[in-house]
Design a protein around this motif. Structure first.
Motif, PDB file in Angstrom:
ATOM      1  N   GLU A 170       0.825  -1.216   0.000  1.00  0.00           N
ATOM      2  CA  GLU A 170       0.000   0.000   0.000  1.00  0.00           C
ATOM      3  C   GLU A 170       0.853   1.258   0.000  1.00  0.00           C
ATOM      4  N   ASN A 171       2.004   1.204   0.672  1.00  0.00           N
ATOM      5  CA  ASN A 171       2.853   2.390   0.776  1.00  0.00           C
ATOM      6  C   ASN A 171       3.986   2.406  -0.245  1.00  0.00           C
ATOM      7  N   ARG A 172       4.009   1.408  -1.138  1.00  0.00           N
ATOM      8  CA  ARG A 172       4.976   1.353  -2.249  1.00  0.00           C
ATOM      9  C   ARG A 172       6.420   1.482  -1.744  1.00  0.00           C
ATOM     10  N   ILE A 173       6.701   0.776  -0.651  1.00  0.00           N
ATOM     11  CA  ILE A 173       8.017   0.858  -0.025  1.00  0.00           C
ATOM     12  C   ILE A 173       8.935  -0.205  -0.627  1.00  0.00           C
ATOM     13  N   PRO A 174      10.128   0.162  -1.078  1.00  0.00           N
ATOM     14  CA  PRO A 174      11.077  -0.849  -1.576  1.00  0.00           C
ATOM     15  C   PRO A 174      11.459  -1.823  -0.462  1.00  0.00           C
ATOM     16  N   ILE A 175      11.752  -3.057  -0.858  1.00  0.00           N
ATOM     17  CA  ILE A 175      12.142  -4.077   0.122  1.00  0.00           C
ATOM     18  C   ILE A 175      13.414  -4.791  -0.336  1.00  0.00           C
ATOM     19  N   LEU A 176      14.124  -5.321   0.651  1.00  0.00           N
ATOM     20  CA  LEU A 176      15.225  -6.236   0.368  1.00  0.00           C
ATOM     21  C   LEU A 176      14.916  -7.521   1.123  1.00  0.00           C
ATOM     22  N   ALA A 177      14.875  -8.648   0.405  1.00  0.00           N
ATOM     23  CA  ALA A 177      14.498  -9.937   0.982  1.00  0.00           C
ATOM     24  C   ALA A 177      15.717 -10.852   1.050  1.00  0.00           C
ATOM     25  N   TYR A 178      15.875 -11.522   2.168  1.00  0.00           N
ATOM     26  CA  TYR A 178      17.065 -12.345   2.409  1.00  0.00           C
ATOM     27  C   TYR A 178      17.150 -13.553   1.483  1.00  0.00           C
ATOM     28  N   HIS A 179      15.993 -14.131   1.125  1.00  0.00           N
ATOM     29  CA  HIS A 179      16.019 -15.403   0.403  1.00  0.00           C
ATOM     30  C   HIS A 179      15.543 -15.327  -1.041  1.00  0.00           C
ATOM     31  N   PHE A 180      15.217 -14.121  -1.546  1.00  0.00           N
ATOM     32  CA  PHE A 180      14.729 -14.014  -2.916  1.00  0.00           C
ATOM     33  C   PHE A 180      15.895 -14.084  -3.905  1.00  0.00           C
ATOM     34  N   ALA A 181      15.547 -14.311  -5.177  1.00  0.00           N
ATOM     35  CA  ALA A 181      16.568 -14.374  -6.229  1.00  0.00           C
ATOM     36  C   ALA A 181      17.426 -13.114  -6.195  1.00  0.00           C
ATOM     37  N   TRP A 182      18.719 -13.306  -6.362  1.00  0.00           N
ATOM     38  CA  TRP A 182      19.735 -12.261  -6.260  1.00  0.00           C
ATOM     39  C   TRP A 182      19.374 -11.042  -7.105  1.00  0.00           C
ATOM     40  N   PRO A 183      19.527  -9.801  -6.574  1.00  0.00           N
ATOM     41  CA  PRO A 183      19.961  -9.482  -5.216  1.00  0.00           C
ATOM     42  C   PRO A 183      18.825  -9.267  -4.226  1.00  0.00           C
ATOM     43  N   GLY A 184      17.583  -9.593  -4.620  1.00  0.00           N
ATOM     44  CA  GLY A 184      16.464  -9.581  -3.686  1.00  0.00           C
ATOM     45  C   GLY A 184      15.888  -8.225  -3.375  1.00  0.00           C
ATOM     46  N   TYR A 185      16.022  -7.263  -4.296  1.00  0.00           N
ATOM     47  CA  TYR A 185      15.558  -5.889  -4.058  1.00  0.00           C
ATOM     48  C   TYR A 185      14.416  -5.578  -5.010  1.00  0.00           C
ATOM     49  N   GLY A 186      13.294  -5.054  -4.496  1.00  0.00           N
ATOM     50  CA  GLY A 186      12.164  -4.742  -5.365  1.00  0.00           C
ATOM     51  C   GLY A 186      10.979  -4.234  -4.577  1.00  0.00           C
ATOM     52  N   HIS A 187       9.760  -4.564  -5.046  1.00  0.00           N
ATOM     53  CA  HIS A 187       8.525  -4.093  -4.423  1.00  0.00           C
ATOM     54  C   HIS A 187       7.500  -5.222  -4.356  1.00  0.00           C
ATOM     55  N   PHE A 188       6.550  -5.085  -3.414  1.00  0.00           N
ATOM     56  CA  PHE A 188       5.372  -5.933  -3.383  1.00  0.00           C
ATOM     57  C   PHE A 188       4.184  -5.133  -3.896  1.00  0.00           C
ATOM     58  N   VAL A 189       3.308  -5.793  -4.658  1.00  0.00           N
ATOM     59  CA  VAL A 189       2.047  -5.190  -5.098  1.00  0.00           C
ATOM     60  C   VAL A 189       0.925  -6.168  -4.791  1.00  0.00           C
ATOM     61  N   LYS A 190      -0.286  -5.642  -4.591  1.00  0.00           N
ATOM     62  CA  LYS A 190      -1.441  -6.491  -4.316  1.00  0.00           C
ATOM     63  C   LYS A 190      -1.855  -7.199  -5.584  1.00  0.00           C
ATOM     64  N   GLN A 191      -2.225  -8.490  -5.460  1.00  0.00           N
ATOM     65  CA  GLN A 191      -2.680  -9.269  -6.609  1.00  0.00           C
ATOM     66  C   GLN A 191      -3.696 -10.298  -6.122  1.00  0.00           C
ATOM     67  N   GLY A 192      -4.967 -10.079  -6.448  1.00  0.00           N
ATOM     68  CA  GLY A 192      -6.002 -11.013  -6.038  1.00  0.00           C
ATOM     69  C   GLY A 192      -6.054 -11.164  -4.526  1.00  0.00           C
ATOM     70  N   GLU A 193      -6.039 -12.427  -4.053  1.00  0.00           N
ATOM     71  CA  GLU A 193      -6.064 -12.716  -2.619  1.00  0.00           C
ATOM     72  C   GLU A 193      -4.670 -12.674  -2.005  1.00  0.00           C
ATOM     73  N   GLY A 194      -3.666 -12.460  -2.840  1.00  0.00           N
ATOM     74  CA  GLY A 194      -2.295 -12.413  -2.356  1.00  0.00           C
ATOM     75  C   GLY A 194      -1.562 -11.191  -2.868  1.00  0.00           C
ATOM     76  N   PHE A 195      -0.296 -11.402  -3.191  1.00  0.00           N
ATOM     77  CA  PHE A 195       0.568 -10.302  -3.608  1.00  0.00           C
ATOM     78  C   PHE A 195       1.470 -10.792  -4.735  1.00  0.00           C
ATOM     79  N   ARG A 196       2.246  -9.879  -5.259  1.00  0.00           N
ATOM     80  CA  ARG A 196       3.235 -10.226  -6.275  1.00  0.00           C
ATOM     81  C   ARG A 196       4.509  -9.449  -5.983  1.00  0.00           C
ATOM     82  N   TYR A 197       5.640 -10.086  -6.211  1.00  0.00           N
ATOM     83  CA  TYR A 197       6.950  -9.425  -6.033  1.00  0.00           C
ATOM     84  C   TYR A 197       7.446  -8.974  -7.387  1.00  0.00           C
TER      85      TYR A 197
END
Length: 317
Positions: free
Chosen positions: A281-308
């Motif tokens: 909702e706040n369009r905040i960038p994220i860094l995720a420890y276990h995502f595909a290298w280098p793990g930096y991006g955003h989450f967006v709402k998608q249906g009942e879940g989300f998308r990276y």
């Protein structure tokens, strides 16, 4: 299209002999395992500890039929039967301090031989371990605290203060919690790494800015004291989400799915839904420890879940 592409390639190489092409030796090396970008006046360097090998993902991602896990991975062009997840530590260079977040598997081979690369990644990135002023730990699991000491027990970051939640320190150094083989291995490794730095350990509180520009955000469930961090500089920021999700598709597109190593799976799902909603909702960038290298991006709402949505890598600082 394939025939057209083949024809185009053939026309382009018409005057080059196959023997000439064969002379180039294969190098068998990749680019160094670090990536650098800026947030405000802070310089961020993502430094990899390598891979954590989980094997069959349907044994780790729970709460739905195994076939659903495999189908979701197949639909996203991912291996449905053998999963490797990244170990994305990072260093923040800001306000005259060098701060390392999470330390990888260290000497542990519990999750295969592909981890333990952090010291090399730091060196390749031009960062000396003795220049690290602080080590920040998201939680007490083996793949996050495993590189605080080396094989002999010597400190890997001899000049660093260490920061983590007291709930996780207390739980993962408590020998009474060894009620399963994997927890026993986690606690043995946690005691090996955390007890030697007990005298330099500082416990942060929820919503505390415990270092300049770095604020702890409690995100319990995966562990009792699992913590995310807001990293801010000059009006810009991103969130390090730790293990709110272990995968960029599983647990994101289906955030109600559970993970094998959660201390409290129901609380982990509740936290994940809350945090993913806030970040999207706040369009905040994220860094995720276990995502595909280098793990930096955003989450967006998608249906009942989300998308990276991974951010493009910017190779021009």
């Amino acid at each position: 299209m394939a025939l057209g592409a083949s024809a185009g390639i053939g026309l382009g190489l018409g005057s080059i002999s196959t023997s000439a092409l064969a002379r180039a030796a294969k190098l068998h090396v990749q680019a160094p395992y670090w990536y650098r970008f800026n947030v405000g006046e802070a310089e961020i360097t993502v430094v990899s500890d390598g891979w954590q090998m989980l094997g069959d993902p349907s044994n780790s991602f729970l709460g739905v039929p195994k076939d659903e896990v495999r189908k979701e991975l197949t639909d996203n062009f991912m291996n449905p039967s053998d999963m490797n997840i990244e170990l994305n530590s990072f260093v923040v260079n800001s306000n005259g301090k060098m701060v390392l977040f999470d330390t990888g598997l260290g000497t542990s081979k519990m999750f295969g031989p592909k981890g333990g690369l952090l010291a090399k990644s730091l060196s390749d990135a031009g960062i000396k371990r003795e220049d690290i002023d602080a080590v920040v730990i998201s939680h007490g699991h083996i793949d996050h605290i495993g590189g605080i000491v080396d094989e002999s027990g010597a400190l890997m970051y001899p000049n660093a203060q260490v920061y983590m939640s007291q709930a996780d320190f207390d739980y993962w150094t408590d020998e009474r919690q060894m009620d399963s083989p994997w927890k026993k291995a986690f606690i043995i490794h946690a005691r090996k790494n955390l007890l030697p730095v007990r005298d330099r350990l500082i416990f942060f509180k929820d919503e505390q800015e415990f270092l300049p520009g770095i604020t702890a955000i409690a995100a319990p469930g995966h562990t009792l004291g699992h913590t995310m961090f807001n990293v801010e500089s000059n009006g810009q920021s991103f969130f390090f989400v730790g293990d709110v999700s272990h995968h960029s598709v599983l647990l994101i597109e289906n955030p109600r799915m559970e993970f094998l190593y959660d201390t409290d799976a129901r609380q982990a799902v509740k936290t994940r839904l809350k945090m993913l909603s806030f970040l999207a909702e706040n369009r905040i960038p994220i860094l995720a420890y276990h995502f595909a290298w280098p793990g930096y991006g955003h989450f967006v709402k998608q249906g009942e879940g989300f998308r990276y949505l991974p951010a493009p890598m910017n190779m021009n600082l």
